[in-house]
Write a protein that holds these residues in place. Sequence first.
Motif, PDB file in Angstrom:
ATOM      1  N   VAL A  72     -15.427  29.583 -11.294  1.00 33.30           N
ATOM      2  CA  VAL A  72     -14.030  29.179 -11.472  1.00 33.30           C
ATOM      3  C   VAL A  72     -13.240  29.429 -10.191  1.00 33.30           C
ATOM      4  N   LEU A  73     -13.446  30.592  -9.567  1.00 28.02           N
ATOM      5  CA  LEU A  73     -12.732  30.896  -8.329  1.00 28.02           C
ATOM      6  C   LEU A  73     -13.154  29.972  -7.187  1.00 28.02           C
ATOM      7  N   TYR A  74     -14.446  29.682  -7.084  1.00 28.08           N
ATOM      8  CA  TYR A  74     -14.916  28.738  -6.065  1.00 28.08           C
ATOM      9  C   TYR A  74     -14.314  27.359  -6.308  1.00 28.08           C
ATOM     10  N   SER A  75     -14.175  26.980  -7.568  1.00 25.53           N
ATOM     11  CA  SER A  75     -13.613  25.664  -7.894  1.00 25.53           C
ATOM     12  C   SER A  75     -12.160  25.568  -7.457  1.00 25.53           C
ATOM     13  N   VAL A  76     -11.378  26.582  -7.765  1.00 28.37           N
ATOM     14  CA  VAL A  76      -9.955  26.526  -7.437  1.00 28.37           C
ATOM     15  C   VAL A  76      -9.738  26.639  -5.931  1.00 28.37           C
ATOM     16  N   ARG A  77     -10.619  27.335  -5.239  1.00 28.68           N
ATOM     17  CA  ARG A  77     -10.467  27.511  -3.794  1.00 28.68           C
ATOM     18  C   ARG A  77     -11.199  26.432  -3.014  1.00 28.68           C
ATOM     19  N   GLN A  78     -11.794  25.453  -3.738  1.00 30.67           N
ATOM     20  CA  GLN A  78     -12.473  24.307  -3.124  1.00 30.67           C
ATOM     21  C   GLN A  78     -13.572  24.739  -2.153  1.00 30.67           C
ATOM     22  N   LYS A  79     -14.346  25.738  -2.549  1.00 31.66           N
ATOM     23  CA  LYS A  79     -15.435  26.248  -1.701  1.00 31.66           C
ATOM     24  C   LYS A  79     -16.571  25.238  -1.656  1.00 31.66           C
ATOM     25  N   LYS A  80     -17.045  24.962  -0.472  1.00 29.17           N
ATOM     26  CA  LYS A  80     -18.167  24.034  -0.300  1.00 29.17           C
ATOM     27  C   LYS A  80     -19.487  24.673  -0.736  1.00 29.17           C
TER      28      LYS A  80
ATOM     29  N   LYS B 291     -17.995  20.299 -15.973  1.00 31.36           N
ATOM     30  CA  LYS B 291     -16.775  20.553 -16.751  1.00 31.36           C
ATOM     31  C   LYS B 291     -16.913  20.149 -18.211  1.00 31.36           C
ATOM     32  N   VAL B 292     -17.736  19.145 -18.509  1.00 33.27           N
ATOM     33  CA  VAL B 292     -17.901  18.678 -19.877  1.00 33.27           C
ATOM     34  C   VAL B 292     -18.388  19.810 -20.786  1.00 33.27           C
ATOM     35  N   LEU B 293     -19.100  20.777 -20.225  1.00 29.89           N
ATOM     36  CA  LEU B 293     -19.618  21.892 -21.032  1.00 29.89           C
ATOM     37  C   LEU B 293     -18.503  22.805 -21.539  1.00 29.89           C
TER      38      LEU B 293
ATOM     39  N   PRO C 230     -11.553  24.604 -21.446  1.00 31.22           N
ATOM     40  CA  PRO C 230     -11.209  23.216 -21.091  1.00 31.22           C
ATOM     41  C   PRO C 230     -10.060  23.100 -20.088  1.00 31.22           C
ATOM     42  N   LEU C 231      -9.383  24.206 -19.780  1.00 32.25           N
ATOM     43  CA  LEU C 231      -8.339  24.158 -18.759  1.00 32.25           C
ATOM     44  C   LEU C 231      -8.891  23.780 -17.387  1.00 32.25           C
ATOM     45  N   ILE C 232     -10.218  23.863 -17.216  1.00 33.72           N
ATOM     46  CA  ILE C 232     -10.767  23.481 -15.914  1.00 33.72           C
ATOM     47  C   ILE C 232     -10.685  21.976 -15.683  1.00 33.72           C
ATOM     48  N   TYR C 233     -10.264  21.241 -16.690  1.00 32.53           N
ATOM     49  CA  TYR C 233     -10.003  19.814 -16.482  1.00 32.53           C
ATOM     50  C   TYR C 233      -8.705  19.584 -15.711  1.00 32.53           C
ATOM     51  N   LEU C 234      -7.867  20.620 -15.617  1.00 32.12           N
ATOM     52  CA  LEU C 234      -6.640  20.486 -14.827  1.00 32.12           C
ATOM     53  C   LEU C 234      -6.994  20.391 -13.348  1.00 32.12           C
ATOM     54  N   ASP C 235      -6.142  19.752 -12.603  1.00 30.75           N
ATOM     55  CA  ASP C 235      -6.362  19.623 -11.163  1.00 30.75           C
ATOM     56  C   ASP C 235      -6.144  20.982 -10.497  1.00 30.75           C
ATOM     57  N   PRO C 236      -7.172  21.537  -9.838  1.00 27.85           N
ATOM     58  CA  PRO C 236      -7.011  22.857  -9.224  1.00 27.85           C
ATOM     59  C   PRO C 236      -6.042  22.860  -8.047  1.00 27.85           C
ATOM     60  N   LYS C 237      -5.655  21.682  -7.561  1.00 29.45           N
ATOM     61  CA  LYS C 237      -4.707  21.609  -6.446  1.00 29.45           C
ATOM     62  C   LYS C 237      -3.263  21.702  -6.928  1.00 29.45           C
ATOM     63  N   SER C 238      -3.035  21.390  -8.216  1.00 29.67           N
ATOM     64  CA  SER C 238      -1.671  21.482  -8.757  1.00 29.67           C
ATOM     65  C   SER C 238      -1.341  22.944  -9.031  1.00 29.67           C
ATOM     66  N   ASN C 239      -0.069  23.244  -9.079  1.00 26.15           N
ATOM     67  CA  ASN C 239       0.354  24.625  -9.306  1.00 26.15           C
ATOM     68  C   ASN C 239      -0.097  25.128 -10.677  1.00 26.15           C
ATOM     69  N   ASN C 240       0.097  24.309 -11.729  1.00 28.39           N
ATOM     70  CA  ASN C 240      -0.333  24.713 -13.073  1.00 28.39           C
ATOM     71  C   ASN C 240      -1.845  24.856 -13.156  1.00 28.39           C
ATOM     72  N   GLY C 241      -2.559  23.930 -12.550  1.00 31.24           N
ATOM     73  CA  GLY C 241      -4.017  23.993 -12.558  1.00 31.24           C
ATOM     74  C   GLY C 241      -4.531  25.231 -11.855  1.00 31.24           C
TER      75      GLY C 241
ATOM     76  N   TYR D 289      -6.813  28.214 -13.604  1.00 35.13           N
ATOM     77  CA  TYR D 289      -8.100  28.653 -13.084  1.00 35.13           C
ATOM     78  C   TYR D 289      -8.099  30.170 -12.854  1.00 35.13           C
ATOM     79  N   TYR D 290      -7.022  30.678 -12.272  1.00 34.93           N
ATOM     80  CA  TYR D 290      -6.945  32.129 -12.040  1.00 34.93           C
ATOM     81  C   TYR D 290      -6.922  32.903 -13.358  1.00 34.93           C
ATOM     82  N   LEU D 291      -6.242  32.363 -14.366  1.00 39.84           N
ATOM     83  CA  LEU D 291      -6.234  33.009 -15.683  1.00 39.84           C
ATOM     84  C   LEU D 291      -7.644  33.077 -16.257  1.00 39.84           C
ATOM     85  N   LEU D 292      -8.383  31.964 -16.177  1.00 37.68           N
ATOM     86  CA  LEU D 292      -9.769  31.959 -16.663  1.00 37.68           C
ATOM     87  C   LEU D 292     -10.624  32.962 -15.907  1.00 37.68           C
ATOM     88  N   ALA D 293     -10.446  33.032 -14.603  1.00 40.77           N
ATOM     89  CA  ALA D 293     -11.228  33.979 -13.798  1.00 40.77           C
ATOM     90  C   ALA D 293     -10.917  35.414 -14.206  1.00 40.77           C
ATOM     91  N   VAL D 294      -9.655  35.733 -14.412  1.00 39.41           N
ATOM     92  CA  VAL D 294      -9.273  37.102 -14.819  1.00 39.41           C
ATOM     93  C   VAL D 294      -9.876  37.439 -16.182  1.00 39.41           C
TER      94      VAL D 294
END
Length: 180
Positions: free
Chosen positions: A16-24, A86-88, A135-146, A150-155
Amino acid sequence: MLLALGSSASLLAMYVLYSVRQKKTIGNLAIPIIGFGLFDVASGFLMSFTWPLPPAYNMLFGDPLLFLGLLMVMGGYMLYKNMNPKVLSVFGFFLGIYIFVEAVAIYNFKLETGVDLISSMGLYLASGLAAILSPLIYLDPKSNNGKWAYYLLAVLLILAAFAALFIGYAGIYGHLLAPP
């Protein structure tokens, strides 16, 4: 098994953290996720179907561990093949409902008491809430809410990992004191 559960929750938090931080390097998580997923599948399956515990305890821990393991194996494979896992999260939502039902049962049927109740509720509520909110990971991680979702899920996953590791580390000492 609790060590593996804590490690599994940690790996999911990393994803989740790699996803929100766009880690390659997110693909590097695929093999560890598959490995821990396979262990969770095997141990959850054995516990669900073969352990001679009172009936509720096999369902209480074995069934969700088996289901988590299946999701992790599938997700790790999808990540390895550069597919979007994400479908999972939809199936994670169903797992979360199951875990919440178990948390209510732990409390209502007094399956745990005292300090054990606090730690088990920490594990079941943090992991259940993370699964229901997955399912919140369907939100765009670049948006503020997304990003905050993602950080909430990681915590929540990190809290679940700490609870699993705490219970496991506390329990191993007693298990070694009185082996079967």
